[in-house]
Design a protein around this motif. Structure first.
Motif, PDB file in Angstrom:
ATOM      1  N   GLY A  47       2.748  -9.411  35.216  1.00  0.00           N
ATOM      2  CA  GLY A  47       2.661 -10.828  34.873  1.00  0.00           C
ATOM      3  C   GLY A  47       1.573 -11.094  33.864  1.00  0.00           C
ATOM      4  N   ALA A  48       0.440 -10.412  34.032  1.00  0.00           N
ATOM      5  CA  ALA A  48      -0.660 -10.588  33.079  1.00  0.00           C
ATOM      6  C   ALA A  48      -0.280 -10.021  31.724  1.00  0.00           C
ATOM      7  CB  ALA A  48      -1.926  -9.903  33.609  1.00  0.00           C
ATOM      8  N   ASP A  96       2.752  -9.743  30.556  1.00  0.00           N
ATOM      9  CA  ASP A  96       3.744 -10.657  29.948  1.00  0.00           C
ATOM     10  C   ASP A  96       3.076 -11.859  29.297  1.00  0.00           C
ATOM     11  OD1 ASP A  96       5.766  -9.046  30.786  1.00  0.00           O
ATOM     12  OD2 ASP A  96       6.360 -10.275  32.508  1.00  0.00           O
ATOM     13  N   LEU A  97       1.981 -12.341  29.894  1.00  0.00           N
ATOM     14  CA  LEU A  97       1.277 -13.487  29.330  1.00  0.00           C
ATOM     15  C   LEU A  97       0.492 -13.097  28.084  1.00  0.00           C
ATOM     16  CD1 LEU A  97       0.418 -16.467  29.619  1.00  0.00           C
ATOM     17  CD2 LEU A  97      -1.496 -15.675  31.042  1.00  0.00           C
ATOM     18  N   LEU A  98      -0.195 -11.946  28.163  1.00  0.00           N
ATOM     19  CA  LEU A  98      -1.029 -11.525  27.042  1.00  0.00           C
ATOM     20  C   LEU A  98      -0.206 -10.988  25.867  1.00  0.00           C
ATOM     21  CD1 LEU A  98      -3.870  -9.716  29.024  1.00  0.00           C
ATOM     22  CD2 LEU A  98      -3.993 -11.943  27.884  1.00  0.00           C
ATOM     23  N   PRO A 126       3.655 -11.183  25.164  1.00  0.00           N
ATOM     24  CA  PRO A 126       5.041 -11.538  25.511  1.00  0.00           C
ATOM     25  C   PRO A 126       6.098 -10.797  24.711  1.00  0.00           C
ATOM     26  CG  PRO A 126       3.970 -13.316  24.291  1.00  0.00           C
ATOM     27  CD  PRO A 126       2.911 -12.343  24.612  1.00  0.00           C
ATOM     28  N   SER A 157       5.639 -20.992  24.001  1.00  0.00           N
ATOM     29  CA  SER A 157       5.430 -20.145  25.179  1.00  0.00           C
ATOM     30  C   SER A 157       5.867 -18.710  24.945  1.00  0.00           C
ATOM     31  CB  SER A 157       6.204 -20.725  26.374  1.00  0.00           C
ATOM     32  OG  SER A 157       7.601 -20.756  26.088  1.00  0.00           O
ATOM     33  N   ALA A 203       1.609 -15.182  22.552  1.00  0.00           N
ATOM     34  CA  ALA A 203       0.365 -15.097  23.325  1.00  0.00           C
ATOM     35  C   ALA A 203      -0.514 -16.306  23.013  1.00  0.00           C
ATOM     36  CB  ALA A 203      -0.370 -13.811  22.979  1.00  0.00           C
ATOM     37  N   PRO A 204      -1.249 -16.778  24.010  1.00  0.00           N
ATOM     38  CA  PRO A 204      -2.101 -17.956  23.784  1.00  0.00           C
ATOM     39  C   PRO A 204      -3.077 -17.773  22.631  1.00  0.00           C
ATOM     40  CG  PRO A 204      -1.947 -17.471  26.127  1.00  0.00           C
ATOM     41  CD  PRO A 204      -1.298 -16.325  25.407  1.00  0.00           C
TER      42      PRO A 204
END
Length: 338
Positions: free
Chosen positions: A10-11, A13-15, A17, A117, A120-121
């Motif tokens: 999950g981490a 995928d967030l960092l 994608p 989304s 990555a942020p």
């Protein structure tokens, strides 16, 4: 100090994608959410190189992805226009490949429906997309504004060169047209036309009836000219018709007779019908050296005066102007009452 860091999927995928976890055969074990969207969702189990074609370096197979870190340029096999950049990093049981779009991101977002989304942020792509969209919106707004301004300019020019009552050209438009023709030394004839008995219409039936008579007579004159000719209203019941390349007396006489005949037909009004006529003064400029518009109009005005003195429903043809000196070619005049 060295060591390994283990991240939950999950981490990752967030960092990242757009990452892919490959097994020892180069098949997808896992894919980040943006990569799944790009590949249609069914990536797990497929070979990485069946989904992506490596364009640089050449000759890369799945074994090469597992041997050493490698920078890649790729394209989607199903969408060759979608180009990507990435880096492959071998791990104990396969490899991690992280991908990005680079300068093709805008097309990729449009084709694949990606959103904020899917990045990555910390990816500056989101800001770049915002700037691109803002630029596109600004350019669109500027283009729309330019079109409105052009329409407004054209409308203002049309108003400036048109008579508001009849829709004909006005004096300014006439002066501009004659100035161009005179400077070029074009052959041209002008007919200065006044309506006979028009004052009686205004005095007996009112100015609204007079305006309607002017509109109808303007239409009669507009129907009498060709596409390259012009009819202008100078004011009141005074008009000027301009005929390009018509200078033969016989043709001008025929046109004048037809105009007078058409204008003498009964004009229907709300309270019945009225009859008017017209007097016409004609002047010509031969196609040769430049000539002066003021001189040509002065000759037409003089010819009109001669026609009016002889009675209503007449035309008078002045001799041709020759050059800018203001002379006329002989005494070619014609006065007719039909």
């Amino acid at each position: 100090m060295t060591g390994e860091i283990s991240l939950p999927r999950g981490a990752l995928d967030l960092l990242c994608p757009m990452h892919a976890l490959l097994d020892g055969e180069g098949r997808f074990r896992h894919a980040g959410p943006a990569l799944l969207r790009l590949g249609g969702g069914g990536l797990v189990g497929q070979r990485f190189l069946d989904v992506f074609a490596v364009t640089r370096p050449r000759g890369v197979d799945h074994h090469a992805l597992l041997r050493a870190p490698m920078r890649l340029q790729l394209e989607l096999r199903d969408h060759p226009d979608t180009t990507l950049r990435g880096i492959a990093m071998p791990v104990a049981d396969g490899a991690v490949v992280n991908l990005g779009f680079g300068i093709s991101v805008r097309d990729a977002v449009r084709v694949h429906g990606l959103g904020g989304s899917d990045f990555a942020p910390t990816d500056p792509t989101v800001e770049m997309l915002y700037l691109l969209e803002a630029k596109s919106a600004a350019m669109g707004a500027a283009k729309r504004l330019a079109l409105r301004l052009e329409d407004a300019r054209a409308e203002a020019e049309e108003r400036a060169l048109s008579d508001p009552l009849t829709g004909l050209a006005n004096r300014r438009a006439l002066d501009l047209a004659l100035a161009r023709m005179g400077a070029a030394g074009e052959g041209v004839s002008v007919m200065q036309l006044d309506l006979d008995r028009f004052k009686t219409v205004n005095d007996t039936m009112g100015h609204a009836a007079g305006d309607e008579v002017l509109r109808q007579t303007a239409q009669i004159m507009a129907n009498a000219i060709r596409g390259d000719d012009m009819v202008a209203r100078l004011g009141g019941d005074e008009f000027v018709l301009v005929f390009k390349e018509i200078t033969a007396p016989s043709r001008l006489a025929a046109i004048a007779r037809r105009l007078i005949s058409a204008l003498e037909r009964p004009i229907p009004l709300a309270g019945g019908e009225i009859r008017i006529s017209a007097s016409i003064g004609i002047a010509r400029a031969a196609a040769a050296e430049p000539w002066l518009p003021a001189r040509l109009l002065g000759m037409a005005d003089h010819a009109l005066y001669r026609a009016k003195r002889a009675g209503r429903g007449r035309y008078f043809l002045h001799g041709p102007i020759t050059g800018t000196g203001g002379g006329t070619g002989g005494t070619d005049t014609l006065q007719v009452r039909e």
